[in-house]
Design a protein around this motif. Structure first.
Motif, PDB file in Angstrom:
ATOM      1  N   GLN A  73      46.927  42.272  42.069  1.00  0.00           N
ATOM      2  CA  GLN A  73      48.230  41.936  42.620  1.00  0.00           C
ATOM      3  C   GLN A  73      48.638  40.518  42.209  1.00  0.00           C
ATOM      4  O   GLN A  73      47.809  39.647  42.027  1.00  0.00           O
ATOM      5  CB  GLN A  73      48.239  42.071  44.157  1.00  0.00           C
ATOM      6  N   GLN A  74      49.923  40.327  42.049  1.00  0.00           N
ATOM      7  CA  GLN A  74      50.427  39.029  41.624  1.00  0.00           C
ATOM      8  C   GLN A  74      50.267  37.994  42.735  1.00  0.00           C
ATOM      9  O   GLN A  74      50.463  38.277  43.920  1.00  0.00           O
ATOM     10  CB  GLN A  74      51.905  39.147  41.243  1.00  0.00           C
ATOM     11  N   ARG A  75      49.888  36.782  42.333  1.00  0.00           N
ATOM     12  CA  ARG A  75      49.786  35.689  43.302  1.00  0.00           C
ATOM     13  C   ARG A  75      50.574  34.494  42.796  1.00  0.00           C
ATOM     14  O   ARG A  75      50.619  34.243  41.594  1.00  0.00           O
ATOM     15  CB  ARG A  75      48.325  35.246  43.482  1.00  0.00           C
ATOM     16  N   ASN A  76      51.210  33.808  43.712  1.00  0.00           N
ATOM     17  CA  ASN A  76      51.905  32.568  43.372  1.00  0.00           C
ATOM     18  C   ASN A  76      50.968  31.408  43.691  1.00  0.00           C
ATOM     19  O   ASN A  76      50.742  31.078  44.860  1.00  0.00           O
ATOM     20  CB  ASN A  76      53.207  32.443  44.169  1.00  0.00           C
ATOM     21  N   LEU A  77      50.386  30.853  42.637  1.00  0.00           N
ATOM     22  CA  LEU A  77      49.366  29.819  42.831  1.00  0.00           C
ATOM     23  C   LEU A  77      49.953  28.434  42.599  1.00  0.00           C
ATOM     24  O   LEU A  77      50.727  28.213  41.661  1.00  0.00           O
ATOM     25  CB  LEU A  77      48.196  30.060  41.863  1.00  0.00           C
ATOM     26  N   SER A  78      49.538  27.508  43.442  1.00  0.00           N
ATOM     27  CA  SER A  78      49.938  26.110  43.249  1.00  0.00           C
ATOM     28  C   SER A  78      49.046  25.485  42.184  1.00  0.00           C
ATOM     29  O   SER A  78      48.000  26.041  41.819  1.00  0.00           O
ATOM     30  CB  SER A  78      49.788  25.344  44.567  1.00  0.00           C
ATOM     31  N   ALA A  79      49.440  24.322  41.702  1.00  0.00           N
ATOM     32  CA  ALA A  79      48.643  23.622  40.699  1.00  0.00           C
ATOM     33  C   ALA A  79      47.258  23.294  41.250  1.00  0.00           C
ATOM     34  O   ALA A  79      46.251  23.368  40.529  1.00  0.00           O
ATOM     35  CB  ALA A  79      49.362  22.344  40.267  1.00  0.00           C
ATOM     36  N   ASP A  80      47.209  22.931  42.524  1.00  0.00           N
ATOM     37  CA  ASP A  80      45.923  22.602  43.143  1.00  0.00           C
ATOM     38  C   ASP A  80      45.015  23.837  43.209  1.00  0.00           C
ATOM     39  O   ASP A  80      43.808  23.744  42.950  1.00  0.00           O
ATOM     40  CB  ASP A  80      46.152  22.048  44.554  1.00  0.00           C
ATOM     41  N   GLU A  81      45.597  24.985  43.532  1.00  0.00           N
ATOM     42  CA  GLU A  81      44.809  26.223  43.600  1.00  0.00           C
ATOM     43  C   GLU A  81      44.278  26.601  42.226  1.00  0.00           C
ATOM     44  O   GLU A  81      43.125  27.054  42.090  1.00  0.00           O
ATOM     45  CB  GLU A  81      45.666  27.363  44.167  1.00  0.00           C
ATOM     46  N   ILE A  82      45.089  26.425  41.210  1.00  0.00           N
ATOM     47  CA  ILE A  82      44.647  26.725  39.846  1.00  0.00           C
ATOM     48  C   ILE A  82      43.492  25.814  39.452  1.00  0.00           C
ATOM     49  O   ILE A  82      42.502  26.250  38.848  1.00  0.00           O
ATOM     50  CB  ILE A  82      45.823  26.575  38.859  1.00  0.00           C
ATOM     51  N   THR A  83      43.593  24.534  39.811  1.00  0.00           N
ATOM     52  CA  THR A  83      42.515  23.576  39.504  1.00  0.00           C
ATOM     53  C   THR A  83      41.216  23.996  40.194  1.00  0.00           C
ATOM     54  O   THR A  83      40.131  23.968  39.585  1.00  0.00           O
ATOM     55  CB  THR A  83      42.913  22.165  39.966  1.00  0.00           C
ATOM     56  N   GLN A  84      41.330  24.409  41.467  1.00  0.00           N
ATOM     57  CA  GLN A  84      40.134  24.830  42.203  1.00  0.00           C
ATOM     58  C   GLN A  84      39.531  26.106  41.615  1.00  0.00           C
ATOM     59  O   GLN A  84      38.298  26.231  41.518  1.00  0.00           O
ATOM     60  CB  GLN A  84      40.500  25.060  43.674  1.00  0.00           C
ATOM     61  N   LEU A  85      40.383  27.055  41.191  1.00  0.00           N
ATOM     62  CA  LEU A  85      39.880  28.290  40.583  1.00  0.00           C
ATOM     63  C   LEU A  85      39.163  27.991  39.272  1.00  0.00           C
ATOM     64  O   LEU A  85      38.117  28.584  38.979  1.00  0.00           O
ATOM     65  CB  LEU A  85      41.030  29.277  40.357  1.00  0.00           C
ATOM     66  N   ASN A  86      39.727  27.097  38.481  1.00  0.00           N
ATOM     67  CA  ASN A  86      39.079  26.730  37.213  1.00  0.00           C
ATOM     68  C   ASN A  86      37.718  26.093  37.469  1.00  0.00           C
ATOM     69  O   ASN A  86      36.747  26.357  36.738  1.00  0.00           O
ATOM     70  CB  ASN A  86      39.971  25.758  36.425  1.00  0.00           C
ATOM     71  N   ASP A 113      25.552  37.980  44.792  1.00  0.00           N
ATOM     72  CA  ASP A 113      25.626  36.977  45.861  1.00  0.00           C
ATOM     73  C   ASP A 113      27.051  36.451  46.017  1.00  0.00           C
ATOM     74  O   ASP A 113      27.524  36.224  47.136  1.00  0.00           O
ATOM     75  CB  ASP A 113      24.682  35.811  45.568  1.00  0.00           C
ATOM     76  N   ILE A 114      27.744  36.262  44.886  1.00  0.00           N
ATOM     77  CA  ILE A 114      29.122  35.764  44.941  1.00  0.00           C
ATOM     78  C   ILE A 114      30.017  36.762  45.663  1.00  0.00           C
ATOM     79  O   ILE A 114      30.825  36.402  46.517  1.00  0.00           O
ATOM     80  CB  ILE A 114      29.659  35.512  43.515  1.00  0.00           C
ATOM     81  N   VAL A 115      29.832  38.041  45.328  1.00  0.00           N
ATOM     82  CA  VAL A 115      30.673  39.082  45.926  1.00  0.00           C
ATOM     83  C   VAL A 115      30.388  39.231  47.411  1.00  0.00           C
ATOM     84  O   VAL A 115      31.306  39.391  48.226  1.00  0.00           O
ATOM     85  CB  VAL A 115      30.441  40.429  45.204  1.00  0.00           C
ATOM     86  N   GLU A 116      29.112  39.163  47.792  1.00  0.00           N
ATOM     87  CA  GLU A 116      28.742  39.413  49.190  1.00  0.00           C
ATOM     88  C   GLU A 116      28.863  38.178  50.081  1.00  0.00           C
ATOM     89  O   GLU A 116      29.132  38.300  51.282  1.00  0.00           O
ATOM     90  CB  GLU A 116      27.308  39.952  49.252  1.00  0.00           C
ATOM     91  N   GLN A 117      28.666  37.002  49.484  1.00  0.00           N
ATOM     92  CA  GLN A 117      28.617  35.786  50.313  1.00  0.00           C
ATOM     93  C   GLN A 117      29.681  34.753  49.960  1.00  0.00           C
ATOM     94  O   GLN A 117      29.937  33.838  50.743  1.00  0.00           O
ATOM     95  CB  GLN A 117      27.236  35.141  50.193  1.00  0.00           C
ATOM     96  N   GLY A 118      30.300  34.887  48.791  1.00  0.00           N
ATOM     97  CA  GLY A 118      31.287  33.898  48.367  1.00  0.00           C
ATOM     98  C   GLY A 118      32.574  33.998  49.163  1.00  0.00           C
ATOM     99  O   GLY A 118      32.918  35.047  49.713  1.00  0.00           O
ATOM    100  N   ASP A 119      33.301  32.888  49.214  1.00  0.00           N
ATOM    101  CA  ASP A 119      34.578  32.906  49.913  1.00  0.00           C
ATOM    102  C   ASP A 119      35.634  33.610  49.052  1.00  0.00           C
ATOM    103  O   ASP A 119      35.378  33.976  47.903  1.00  0.00           O
ATOM    104  CB  ASP A 119      35.023  31.487  50.287  1.00  0.00           C
ATOM    105  N   THR A 120      36.808  33.786  49.621  1.00  0.00           N
ATOM    106  CA  THR A 120      37.871  34.530  48.922  1.00  0.00           C
ATOM    107  C   THR A 120      38.213  33.896  47.583  1.00  0.00           C
ATOM    108  O   THR A 120      38.373  34.599  46.571  1.00  0.00           O
ATOM    109  CB  THR A 120      39.135  34.593  49.807  1.00  0.00           C
ATOM    110  N   THR A 165      33.697  45.843  43.260  1.00  0.00           N
ATOM    111  CA  THR A 165      33.496  45.526  44.669  1.00  0.00           C
ATOM    112  C   THR A 165      34.329  44.305  45.071  1.00  0.00           C
ATOM    113  O   THR A 165      34.950  44.272  46.137  1.00  0.00           O
ATOM    114  CB  THR A 165      32.014  45.264  44.965  1.00  0.00           C
ATOM    115  N   ALA A 166      34.331  43.296  44.200  1.00  0.00           N
ATOM    116  CA  ALA A 166      35.126  42.088  44.469  1.00  0.00           C
ATOM    117  C   ALA A 166      36.613  42.438  44.524  1.00  0.00           C
ATOM    118  O   ALA A 166      37.344  41.967  45.408  1.00  0.00           O
ATOM    119  CB  ALA A 166      34.864  41.041  43.391  1.00  0.00           C
ATOM    120  N   MET A 167      37.056  43.262  43.591  1.00  0.00           N
ATOM    121  CA  MET A 167      38.455  43.673  43.552  1.00  0.00           C
ATOM    122  C   MET A 167      38.851  44.368  44.846  1.00  0.00           C
ATOM    123  O   MET A 167      39.900  44.087  45.435  1.00  0.00           O
ATOM    124  CB  MET A 167      38.695  44.609  42.370  1.00  0.00           C
TER     125      MET A 167
END
Length: 230
Positions: A73-86, A113-120, A165-167
């Motif tokens: 699904q499409q998300r509107n990401l801020s510059a800060d969110e993009i930096t954190q994802l990278n 572990d990322i899928v089961e314990q990682g944050d969104t 599973t993550a999806m």
């Protein structure tokens, strides 16, 4: 079913016609009735073929036009969110490299572990960078050349499973509803296609069997009327 085969009713109708004719008609009239039923059976088979072909084309058209919901699904990401994802993507790739010494199972374990314990956001980072994950994981496989392909095949399947599973965990209620609607409609059309093919083949086989029997009976009667050929 969008096309009514009606074979059972037709066969019963023809049987009643012939039973009545055998009881009440003289020889010539009986043979005329047999020929009439033969013609009706041939017409039915032609109509059956045309109807099934049309219905099959309609089903295939609907299947081809069925729109699969977008995978992400499409998300509107801020510059800060993009930096954190990278940043999180770099962390994931670094964790994969750190697990390489333990082999394919440890690499897969990192993703589990990322899928089961990682944050969104970490799960989004995994989904967004899946192609980088594939490329990095494949490069990290340490196995003889003859075995590397098999090892990578198993690992890729494990990565696919974690990705899916993550999806699923990231889908919104609207996305889940859209996916379910698509799956149900696709299944409905595929079942209709199967049932149409099965039922029409069965109907055609039954009518052809009766048609061939009636033809044999008809031509046998015609030969008897004409007498022996010397």
């Amino acid at each position: 079913m969008r096309f009514n085969l009606n074979a059972g009713e037709q066969l019963n109708t023809w049987k009643k016609q012939l039973d009545y004719a055998k009881k009440n008609y003289k020889a010539d009239a009986l043979e005329q009735e047999k020929q009439k039923v033969i013609n009706e059976m041939q017409n039915y088979l032609s109509t059956l073929d045309a109807g099934v072909s049309k219905a099959s084309s309609e089903i295939e058209k609907e299947l081809s036009e069925l729109e699969r919901p977008v995978a992400i699904q499409q998300r509107n990401l801020s510059a800060d969110e993009i930096t954190q994802l990278n940043y999180k993507t770099k962390v994931i790739l670094s964790q994969l490299q750190g697990a390489a010494a333990g082999g394919a199972n440890d690499i897969s374990g990192v993703l589990k572990d990322i899928v089961e314990q990682g944050d969104t956001q970490t799960r989004w980072a995994l989904v967004d960078s899946i192609h980088e994950v594939y490329a990095t994981a494949e490069k990290l496989i340490d196995a003889p050349a003859e075995a590397k392909s098999n090892v990578w095949g198993r690992l890729k399947s494990q990565i696919d499973e974690q990705y899916n599973t993550a999806m699923d965990s990231l889908k919104t209620p609207e996305k889940l509803a859209a996916d379910q609607a698509y799956t149900e409609k696709k299944s409905e059309l595929e079942n209709e296609r199967f049932n149409l093919s099965f039922s029409s083949n069965n109907a055609k086989s039954n009518v052809e069997y009766e048609l061939n029997s009636l033809r044999g009976d008809f031509f046998s009667s015609e030969s008897e009327k004409q007498g022996p050929h010397f």
